[in-house]
Enzyme design. Structure first.
Site, PDB file in Angstrom:
ATOM      1  N   ASN A 154      -7.501  -2.972  14.420  1.00 39.00           N
ATOM      2  CA  ASN A 154      -8.889  -3.308  14.087  1.00 39.00           C
ATOM      3  C   ASN A 154      -8.967  -4.503  13.128  1.00 39.00           C
ATOM      4  OD1 ASN A 154      -7.995  -2.246  11.699  1.00 39.00           O
ATOM      5  ND2 ASN A 154      -9.438  -0.539  11.612  1.00 39.00           N
ATOM      6  N   ASP A 202       0.807  -1.212   0.000  1.00 40.34           N
ATOM      7  CA  ASP A 202       0.000   0.000   0.000  1.00 40.34           C
ATOM      8  C   ASP A 202       0.844   1.268   0.000  1.00 40.34           C
ATOM      9  OD1 ASP A 202       0.940  -0.496   2.571  1.00 40.34           O
ATOM     10  OD2 ASP A 202      -1.019  -0.926   3.402  1.00 40.34           O
ATOM     11  N   HIS A 243      -7.227  -4.894  10.299  1.00 40.68           N
ATOM     12  CA  HIS A 243      -7.003  -4.645   8.866  1.00 40.68           C
ATOM     13  C   HIS A 243      -5.703  -5.306   8.383  1.00 40.68           C
ATOM     14  CE1 HIS A 243      -4.842  -0.582   9.854  1.00 40.68           C
ATOM     15  NE2 HIS A 243      -3.921  -1.445   9.471  1.00 40.68           N
ATOM     16  N   GLU A 252      -9.791  -2.126   5.441  1.00 41.34           N
ATOM     17  CA  GLU A 252     -10.392  -1.851   6.743  1.00 41.34           C
ATOM     18  C   GLU A 252     -11.645  -2.714   6.936  1.00 41.34           C
ATOM     19  OE1 GLU A 252      -8.854  -0.042   8.783  1.00 41.34           O
ATOM     20  OE2 GLU A 252      -8.087   1.823   7.921  1.00 41.34           O
TER      21      GLU A 252
HETATM   22  C1  F6R Z   1       1.515  -1.534   6.156  1.00 38.97           C
HETATM   23  C2  F6R Z   1       0.183  -2.120   6.245  1.00 38.97           C
HETATM   24  C3  F6R Z   1      -0.614  -2.105   7.497  1.00 38.97           C
HETATM   25  C4  F6R Z   1       0.197  -2.409   8.747  1.00 38.97           C
HETATM   26  C5  F6R Z   1      -0.698  -2.358   9.986  1.00 38.97           C
HETATM   27  C6  F6R Z   1       0.094  -2.570  11.259  1.00 38.97           C
HETATM   28  O1  F6R Z   1       2.030  -1.664   4.846  1.00 38.97           O
HETATM   29  O2  F6R Z   1      -0.257  -2.598   5.261  1.00 38.97           O
HETATM   30  O3  F6R Z   1      -1.660  -3.046   7.364  1.00 38.97           O
HETATM   31  O4  F6R Z   1       0.778  -3.676   8.628  1.00 38.97           O
HETATM   32  O5  F6R Z   1      -1.333  -1.126  10.062  1.00 38.97           O
HETATM   33  O6  F6R Z   1       0.954  -1.488  11.434  1.00 38.97           O
HETATM   34  P1  F6R Z   1       2.100  -1.505  12.548  1.00 38.97           P
HETATM   35  O7  F6R Z   1       3.061  -2.558  12.162  1.00 38.97           O
HETATM   36  O8  F6R Z   1       2.699  -0.123  12.479  1.00 38.97           O
HETATM   37  O9  F6R Z   1       1.415  -1.772  13.845  1.00 38.97           O
END
Ligand code: F6R
Length: 244
Positions: free
Chosen positions: A136, A67, A138, A143
């Site tokens: 959450n 992403d 995701h 989401e």
């Molecule tokens: C990042 C991504 C997100 C993160 C998720 C957890 O490329 O796709 O899904 O993996 O938000 O983020 P952290 O590791 O910062 O807790």
């Protein structure tokens, strides 16, 4: 799902790096799906160390990130393009031409997303997809919703994700409100999924992912249906899961 218990963040990072390096050793020209965020940084640091020692070689590897924020240029320090160079690509012998991140600088969401899908499909989809998990549930920026997403698309970030990600920006208002993300279906096309989690804040999401119903209200729960999904999580992240 195979659940691997790690003691803490550094143990989780080393175990994840071991799995990724095994993939690169087994198939030097493999396609890796990569993630940003805080969770994979330790695994990237470990892989950099092994690269420096000559234990793993990224010369033929190609990568596709999950992403990117919409509206950020590639050299914006908050962009995922920048993050990947800063935390990984600039420290290993990967050919930057073989690294790919959705083009957040393209305001035409439709064009940016369909082009990315075309490229991931042409590469044959990742041999291994590394994922983190949001508080959450995701994955990527998919989401919680009333349906699972398909290909790469533009999403409005939820307030909880904006708040969680605001720690990396000066102010919450600076966090972009939209992102381009690989869809759930694209993620499921990877031949192996490696999802990593650390810390108490992830405990409910990890429980819902591994033991809850398969539902788009917890996007990561779809991974229960993947035939080769490995979860590497530390004690705190596994603290709400039943003892096995
Ligand atoms: C990042 C991504 C997100 C993160 C998720 C957890 O490329 O796709 O899904 O993996 O938000 O983020 P952290 O590791 O910062 O807790």
């Amino acid at each position: 799902m195979k659940i691997i218990h790690a003691k803490d963040y550094s143990d989780m990072s080393r175990k994840a790096a071991n799995i990724i390096s095994a993939q690169v050793i087994l198939k030097p020209d493999c396609v890796l799906g990569l993630a940003t965020g805080s969770t994979p940084i330790g695994a990237y640091q470990q892989l950099i160390k092994w690269y420096e020692k000559g234990d793993v070689d990224f010369e033929q590897v190609s990568t596709y990130n999950l992403d990117e924020y919409r509206g950020l240029s590639h050299d914006d320090p908050q962009s995922y393009h920048f993050f990947m160079r800063d935390n990984f690509f600039d420290h290993i012998n990967i050919d930057l031409a073989n690294t790919h991140v959705p083009d957040g600088s393209n305001p035409d969401a439709e064009a940016a997303c369909s082009e990315y899908d075309r490229m991931v499909a042409a590469a044959g989809y990742p041999d291994l997809q590394l994922l983190g998990i949001g508080n959450n549930g995701h994955i990527g920026f998919n989401e919680p919703d009333d349906h699972f997403s398909a290909g790469t698309h533009c999403v409005d970030l939820t307030e909880s994700t904006i708040e969680a990600n605001s720690r990396l920006f000066d102010k919450a208002e600076d966090v972009p409100r939209q992102a381009y993300t690989m869809g759930t279906q694209t993620i499921m096309y990877a031949r192996m999924i490696l999802i990593i989690a650390s810390g108490k804040a992830k405990a409910q999401a990890v429980r819902d992912m591994c033991y809850g119903p398969v539902t788009p209200t917890c996007p990561a729960s779809i991974l229960q249906l993947h035939t080769n999904c490995v979860v590497v999580a530390d004690e705190e992240a596994l603290s709400l899961c039943p003892a096995e």
